[in-house]
Design an enzyme around this catalytic site. Sequence first.
Site, PDB file in Angstrom:
ATOM      1  N   GLU A  31       0.853  -1.198   0.000  1.00  0.00           N
ATOM      2  CA  GLU A  31       0.000   0.000   0.000  1.00  0.00           C
ATOM      3  C   GLU A  31       0.881   1.237   0.000  1.00  0.00           C
ATOM      4  O   GLU A  31       1.946   1.222   0.617  1.00  0.00           O
ATOM      5  CB  GLU A  31      -0.840   0.047   1.289  1.00  0.00           C
ATOM      6  CG  GLU A  31      -1.790  -1.101   1.419  1.00  0.00           C
ATOM      7  CD  GLU A  31      -2.206  -1.355   2.870  1.00  0.00           C
ATOM      8  OE1 GLU A  31      -1.967  -0.493   3.735  1.00  0.00           O
ATOM      9  OE2 GLU A  31      -2.758  -2.435   3.116  1.00  0.00           O
ATOM     10  N   LYS A  84       2.381   4.536   1.287  1.00  0.00           N
ATOM     11  CA  LYS A  84       2.539   4.975   2.683  1.00  0.00           C
ATOM     12  C   LYS A  84       2.274   6.481   2.728  1.00  0.00           C
ATOM     13  O   LYS A  84       3.092   7.282   2.267  1.00  0.00           O
ATOM     14  CB  LYS A  84       3.953   4.649   3.156  1.00  0.00           C
ATOM     15  CG  LYS A  84       4.211   4.989   4.598  1.00  0.00           C
ATOM     16  CD  LYS A  84       5.546   4.394   5.036  1.00  0.00           C
ATOM     17  CE  LYS A  84       5.847   4.678   6.480  1.00  0.00           C
ATOM     18  NZ  LYS A  84       5.963   6.086   6.796  1.00  0.00           N
ATOM     19  N   ASP A 131       2.025  10.146   3.926  1.00  0.00           N
ATOM     20  CA  ASP A 131       2.884  10.900   4.835  1.00  0.00           C
ATOM     21  C   ASP A 131       2.028  11.870   5.648  1.00  0.00           C
ATOM     22  O   ASP A 131       1.929  13.053   5.350  1.00  0.00           O
ATOM     23  CB  ASP A 131       3.931  11.662   4.011  1.00  0.00           C
ATOM     24  CG  ASP A 131       5.062  12.157   4.879  1.00  0.00           C
ATOM     25  OD1 ASP A 131       5.127  11.754   6.057  1.00  0.00           O
ATOM     26  OD2 ASP A 131       5.880  12.945   4.382  1.00  0.00           O
ATOM     27  N   ARG A 158      -1.263   8.737  17.748  1.00  0.00           N
ATOM     28  CA  ARG A 158      -0.330   7.680  18.126  1.00  0.00           C
ATOM     29  C   ARG A 158       0.391   7.997  19.438  1.00  0.00           C
ATOM     30  O   ARG A 158       0.654   7.113  20.240  1.00  0.00           O
ATOM     31  CB  ARG A 158       0.688   7.502  16.991  1.00  0.00           C
ATOM     32  CG  ARG A 158       1.722   6.466  17.274  1.00  0.00           C
ATOM     33  CD  ARG A 158       2.441   6.126  15.981  1.00  0.00           C
ATOM     34  NE  ARG A 158       3.574   5.271  16.267  1.00  0.00           N
ATOM     35  CZ  ARG A 158       4.738   5.726  16.674  1.00  0.00           C
ATOM     36  NH1 ARG A 158       4.912   7.011  16.839  1.00  0.00           N
ATOM     37  NH2 ARG A 158       5.713   4.882  16.909  1.00  0.00           N
ATOM     38  N   TYR A 207      -6.130   2.037   6.860  1.00  0.00           N
ATOM     39  CA  TYR A 207      -5.316   0.959   6.294  1.00  0.00           C
ATOM     40  C   TYR A 207      -5.279  -0.299   7.147  1.00  0.00           C
ATOM     41  O   TYR A 207      -4.570  -1.243   6.816  1.00  0.00           O
ATOM     42  CB  TYR A 207      -3.890   1.446   6.021  1.00  0.00           C
ATOM     43  CG  TYR A 207      -3.195   2.071   7.223  1.00  0.00           C
ATOM     44  CD1 TYR A 207      -2.825   1.291   8.315  1.00  0.00           C
ATOM     45  CD2 TYR A 207      -2.921   3.419   7.259  1.00  0.00           C
ATOM     46  CE1 TYR A 207      -2.211   1.856   9.415  1.00  0.00           C
ATOM     47  CE2 TYR A 207      -2.294   3.992   8.350  1.00  0.00           C
ATOM     48  CZ  TYR A 207      -1.943   3.205   9.431  1.00  0.00           C
ATOM     49  OH  TYR A 207      -1.337   3.747  10.513  1.00  0.00           O
ATOM     50  N   LYS A 244      11.002   2.937   1.949  1.00  0.00           N
ATOM     51  CA  LYS A 244      10.985   4.396   1.998  1.00  0.00           C
ATOM     52  C   LYS A 244      11.515   4.992   0.711  1.00  0.00           C
ATOM     53  O   LYS A 244      12.549   4.572   0.213  1.00  0.00           O
ATOM     54  CB  LYS A 244      11.857   4.883   3.164  1.00  0.00           C
ATOM     55  CG  LYS A 244      11.312   4.526   4.533  1.00  0.00           C
ATOM     56  CD  LYS A 244      10.316   5.531   5.024  1.00  0.00           C
ATOM     57  CE  LYS A 244      11.010   6.578   5.838  1.00  0.00           C
ATOM     58  NZ  LYS A 244      10.108   7.391   6.609  1.00  0.00           N
ATOM     59  N   CYS A 256      28.675  42.629   4.919  1.00  0.00           N
ATOM     60  CA  CYS A 256      28.215  42.099   3.629  1.00  0.00           C
ATOM     61  C   CYS A 256      29.424  41.572   2.848  1.00  0.00           C
ATOM     62  O   CYS A 256      30.425  42.288   2.710  1.00  0.00           O
ATOM     63  CB  CYS A 256      27.504  43.196   2.842  1.00  0.00           C
ATOM     64  SG  CYS A 256      27.198  42.731   1.132  1.00  0.00           S
ATOM     65  N   CYS A 295      29.802  44.148  -0.446  1.00  0.00           N
ATOM     66  CA  CYS A 295      30.166  45.569  -0.339  1.00  0.00           C
ATOM     67  C   CYS A 295      30.807  45.915   1.000  1.00  0.00           C
ATOM     68  O   CYS A 295      31.300  47.027   1.177  1.00  0.00           O
ATOM     69  CB  CYS A 295      28.943  46.446  -0.563  1.00  0.00           C
ATOM     70  SG  CYS A 295      27.756  46.336   0.782  1.00  0.00           S
ATOM     71  N   CYS A 303      21.737  42.917   3.868  1.00  0.00           N
ATOM     72  CA  CYS A 303      22.592  44.057   3.532  1.00  0.00           C
ATOM     73  C   CYS A 303      21.670  45.214   3.142  1.00  0.00           C
ATOM     74  O   CYS A 303      20.826  45.060   2.264  1.00  0.00           O
ATOM     75  CB  CYS A 303      23.510  43.709   2.347  1.00  0.00           C
ATOM     76  SG  CYS A 303      24.399  45.141   1.733  1.00  0.00           S
ATOM     77  N   CYS A 319      25.085  48.380  -3.006  1.00  0.00           N
ATOM     78  CA  CYS A 319      25.768  47.079  -3.054  1.00  0.00           C
ATOM     79  C   CYS A 319      25.578  46.468  -4.449  1.00  0.00           C
ATOM     80  O   CYS A 319      24.448  46.380  -4.954  1.00  0.00           O
ATOM     81  CB  CYS A 319      25.193  46.156  -1.981  1.00  0.00           C
ATOM     82  SG  CYS A 319      25.877  44.493  -2.062  1.00  0.00           S
TER      83      CYS A 319
HETATM   84  S1  IVH Z   1       0.587  -0.107   8.539  1.00  0.00           S
HETATM   85  C1  IVH Z   1       2.499  -1.385  12.892  1.00  0.00           C
HETATM   86  N1  IVH Z   1      -0.118   1.082   6.340  1.00  0.00           N
HETATM   87  O1  IVH Z   1       3.349   4.851   8.479  1.00  0.00           O
HETATM   88  C2  IVH Z   1       2.231  -0.223  12.070  1.00  0.00           C
HETATM   89  N2  IVH Z   1       1.013   2.377   7.966  1.00  0.00           N
HETATM   90  O2  IVH Z   1       5.578   3.750  10.924  1.00  0.00           O
HETATM   91  C3  IVH Z   1       1.392  -0.627  10.902  1.00  0.00           C
HETATM   92  N3  IVH Z   1       1.308   4.727   7.343  1.00  0.00           N
HETATM   93  O3  IVH Z   1       2.746   6.533  11.069  1.00  0.00           O
HETATM   94  C4  IVH Z   1       1.254   0.509  10.004  1.00  0.00           C
HETATM   95  N4  IVH Z   1       0.321   4.627   5.385  1.00  0.00           N
HETATM   96  O4  IVH Z   1       0.470   5.650  10.240  1.00  0.00           O
HETATM   97  C5  IVH Z   1       0.493   1.224   7.531  1.00  0.00           C
HETATM   98  N5  IVH Z   1      -0.847   2.011   4.322  1.00  0.00           N
HETATM   99  C6  IVH Z   1      -0.234   2.143   5.513  1.00  0.00           C
HETATM  100  C7  IVH Z   1       0.293   3.387   5.936  1.00  0.00           C
HETATM  101  C8  IVH Z   1       0.914   3.450   7.173  1.00  0.00           C
HETATM  102  C9  IVH Z   1       0.947   5.411   6.249  1.00  0.00           C
HETATM  103  C10 IVH Z   1       2.047   5.304   8.489  1.00  0.00           C
HETATM  104  C11 IVH Z   1       1.550   4.896   9.842  1.00  0.00           C
HETATM  105  C12 IVH Z   1       2.734   5.178  10.707  1.00  0.00           C
HETATM  106  C13 IVH Z   1       3.871   4.919   9.775  1.00  0.00           C
HETATM  107  C14 IVH Z   1       4.511   3.603  10.098  1.00  0.00           C
END
Ligand code: IVH
Length: 665
Positions: free
Chosen positions: A114, A116, A118, A137, A223, A309, A403, A406, A421, A426
């Site tokens: 999936e 991830k 941010d 969290r 998720y 990542k 600066c 000058c 500056c 200048c």
């Molecule tokens: S599963 C045990 N699925 O990524 C943790 N996390 O360190 C299981 N995140 O802040 C997480 N998209 O909130 C999972 N599709 C996704 C995600 C996801 C973003 C974030 C999660 C956490 C970090 C994981």
Amino acid sequence: MDPSHAQRLIKELSDKINLYNDEYYQIGGDSIDDDEYDILLEQLILLETQFPQFLTSRSPSQRVGGKPIENLEAVKHTHPMLSLSNLYSRSDLDNWINSVISRLIESEILFGCEVKIDGIAISLIYENGLLKQAITRGNGEVGDDVTQNVKTIRSLPLELGEPLDLELRGEIFLPRNRFELINRQRDKEGLPAFKNPRNAAAGTIRIKDVKSVAQRGLDILLYDIVAGQISQGHAENLDYMSSLALPVNSFRANCKSSEEIFAFCNQWEKKQSDLPFDIDGVVIKVDNLEQRNSLGVTAKSPRWATAWKFKAEKAKSRLIDIENSIGRTGTLTPVANLEPVELAGTEVKRATLHNYDQIARLGIHDHDTLFVEKGGDIIPKIVGIDFTQRKEDAEPILPPVNCPVCGSLLSRLAQEIDLHCDNLACAAIIEGSLEHFISKKAMDIQSFGSAIIKLFNKKGLVKELPDIYTLHEKKDILLQLEGMGDKSVDNLLKAIETSKVRPLNNFIFALGIRHIGEKAAKTIADQTGSIRQFLNLTEKDLDSVPDFGPIMISSLLSWLRNTDHSEMLEKLVSLGMNPTPMEISEHLPFANLRIVITGTLSHPRETWKNRLESLGFQISSSVSGKTSYLLVGKDAGSKLAKAVKLDIPVLSEAEMEALINDQTQ
Ligand code: IVH
């Protein structure tokens, strides 16, 4: 390294990290970049591993996250919210898959991949079909109750169709278009911009005023389901959640092999900008819940999931020196000269440091070994220091006093972080401000290019802005310059003459006053009407101007109070500069912005069109790079896809209403 040096470094790093934790969790602040934070923590862990005698239970390395904000109610999670281990390469991925296989009886394993998101992790509890609690969290064990704020997320049902008890996990985020709107608004109010959508979401979820939270426009994608599952398969559980009208992360695929997973990761690494929100990687999860159970968890993260990542590449390089450059507004920018190092396929020798506050915050000393990071086409930046390489006698890098171009004394305005500056003579400022003055959005003196203006400056023909308007007296000299024929000189002089009646807002923008961008220039032009009145502006006049924050006011007033500037304006007037007042349409809040309407709206399209036109919008029929917004109704098709692709803000009718309210109140 000798132990006393290590002990001192461990203390310094711990204090720094603790300070950032406090800022982040208690003020919802964003004073440090994630990468910088991670490096501090990595360095601390490294030193504590090498010198375990200095590791204490109070060390910030001993907790997964931070402490929950104090004025929100702390709630213990029924199931801890763990974090994920990270993968950065194909071999990391293969090792992880092998470690999973080696712990299971089955050799064929299904993985769910999936994107991830941010944003910030959230745990949701539905009781009897009603959304009862939303908890951040926090430190993984205890989080903050942010239920009221989460209830503002419109895509999240407050009530399910059935009286179910569920505990769900997901990510709260700010779509990029909302993030940009918020930052524009903050800029108008003189507030510091959020660095990225994730920081903005983290700040928003902790706001105490629910109405302001609702205006920010948070969104969520779920998720995981940690209680109330209907199947032993993760993908089936996600489908079940979708069937309950819950917003589920649908950017996913089932993969059976390392090749398939790797392809999914690469595909999203390339396509990440197609999504309307930021992602920072791919989460790879074992699909089967029984297999998850037998794999179990380590102290901080589950063995059944990991994160690929999209990490900007990082390298280490020794600092040679710091070069200070001066921009057109006089702002000083330090740039690090580094020993050449290979990074993301190119050789890096320089990296920006933004300002001396950043140098102090990172704590850079001379000849430090620095971590440099580069992602995609982003300019390399310094994200940390390898403290283990620091020489005992290294001195901290201090800001310059004069600066570099000058030699005049540098200044720093209250509330600003940049050094500046102020010497109008200048050379760096003159060259930069001349270039800005002639540019398209400013005086639009076509025929002039930056090469010509630089040449004229070098030859002493144009030393300050008013000299542009005496060039006709020096026609003979111009004709002697290489590449300047009769025709080009005539065209240039004609364009200069025409520019004398450019609209006042363009003229004010052309002056290149710090913090006075195109929009602010329009507001002032509207307020003043002529150069004379502009010159006479007072603090009192500006206090009542809508959308003018304290930073803009103080910048404008100090510019006007500088007699060099007022004399220059007088000179320009005496040379015939006579800007035209703005056209009526220019006064409108959305003057000259292009908007496209698509999909089925809740009001007749003609009603929206008339309303938007009356606010200054130009309605166009197709989406292009010049489109400022897309207004979408139901069942939008290719225009929506194109706008997303071009990263053009997409607004629903309600979001459009909010934007109009923002700009017209
Ligand atoms: S599963 C045990 N699925 O990524 C943790 N996390 O360190 C299981 N995140 O802040 C997480 N998209 O909130 C999972 N599709 C996704 C995600 C996801 C973003 C974030 C999660 C956490 C970090 C994981």
